[in-house]
Scaffold this motif. Structure first.
Motif, short mmCIF file in Angstrom:
data_model
loop_
_atom_site.label_atom_id
_atom_site.label_comp_id
_atom_site.label_asym_id
_atom_site.label_seq_id
_atom_site.Cartn_x
_atom_site.Cartn_y
_atom_site.Cartn_z
N GLN A 104 0.96 -1.38 -0.01
CA GLN A 104 -0.07 -0.02 0.15
C GLN A 104 0.82 1.19 0.17
N LYS A 107 2.31 1.82 -3.41
CA LYS A 107 1.47 2.04 -4.52
C LYS A 107 0.92 3.52 -4.22
N LYS A 108 0.62 3.92 -2.99
CA LYS A 108 -0.09 5.03 -2.81
C LYS A 108 0.99 6.27 -2.10
N ASN A 110 2.92 7.76 1.35
CA ASN A 110 2.55 8.32 2.49
C ASN A 110 3.10 9.75 2.52
N SER A 111 2.02 10.69 2.46
CA SER A 111 2.04 11.96 2.43
C SER A 111 2.74 12.71 3.72
N PRO A 117 5.10 7.22 -3.86
CA PRO A 117 4.65 6.04 -4.48
C PRO A 117 5.83 5.79 -5.34
N CYS A 119 5.06 2.61 -7.55
CA CYS A 119 4.43 1.89 -8.66
C CYS A 119 4.28 2.46 -9.97
N CYS A 126 5.54 -4.04 -9.22
CA CYS A 126 4.18 -3.77 -8.60
C CYS A 126 3.21 -5.00 -8.97
#
Length: 162
Positions: A104, A107-108, A110-111, A117, A119, A126
């Motif tokens: 996760q 892929k996304k 972490n701000s 990310p 991917c 990925c």
């Protein structure tokens, strides 16, 4: 009659073996490279301890399942096999949970932590990790079914005798 009782557990173990081996092979072969500012970066499963843990646990589950395929069903240590099946299911669940968390973030991002990310730069990597997670999740679900079947067989929950 004994063969009819052995077929479901054999099929479940065979399916679990296939899913665990598939998860292991897909994870171990996950590799991709990206080039940013004339610098080459390589993403592979050995870069993350979590991915290594996932591959190791699935390999252990594969070996255990292969041994259990040929173990006699009417052995005196049926309860011990049930305990080992439970341990295998818990290990598979823990490896999938850890791998999903890292996936996760990959892929996304972490701000809040400033993690970007990855991917977008290494999509092949990925996609391989996603495939391995799906196969690993399938192995864990099948192990859950093995546990339910074994509990039913050993405890005779639904077998009411008059």
């Amino acid at each position: 009659m004994n063969l009819a009782k052995r077929i479901p557990i054999f099929l479940l173990r065979f399916l679990a073996l296939g899913a665990a081996v598939t998860a292991t092979v897909i994870m171990v072969t996950s590799k991709d490279t990206a080039q940013v500012l004339n610098m080459k970066f390589e993403a592979k499963y050995t870069n993350s301890p979590t991915f290594k843990y996932f591959a190791l646990i699935n390999a252990i589950a594969s070996g255990y399942t292969l041994i259990m395929l040929f173990f006699p069903s009417k052995s005196s240590c049926g309860h011990l096999i049930l305990v080992f099946d439970l341990i295998m299911a818990l290990l598979l669940d823990s490896s999938i949970s850890a791998c999903l968390a890292i996936g996760q973030v990959g892929k996304k991002g972490n701000s809040h932590a400033g993690w970007l990310p990855i991917c977008g730069q290494v999509p092949k990597f990925c996609d391989h990790v996603t495939g391995a997670l799906i196969a690993g999740f399938l192995a864990a679900v099948i192990y859950f079914l093995i546990i339910l079947y074994s509990l039913h067989k050993f405890l005779n929950i639904f077998n009411i005798k008059s």
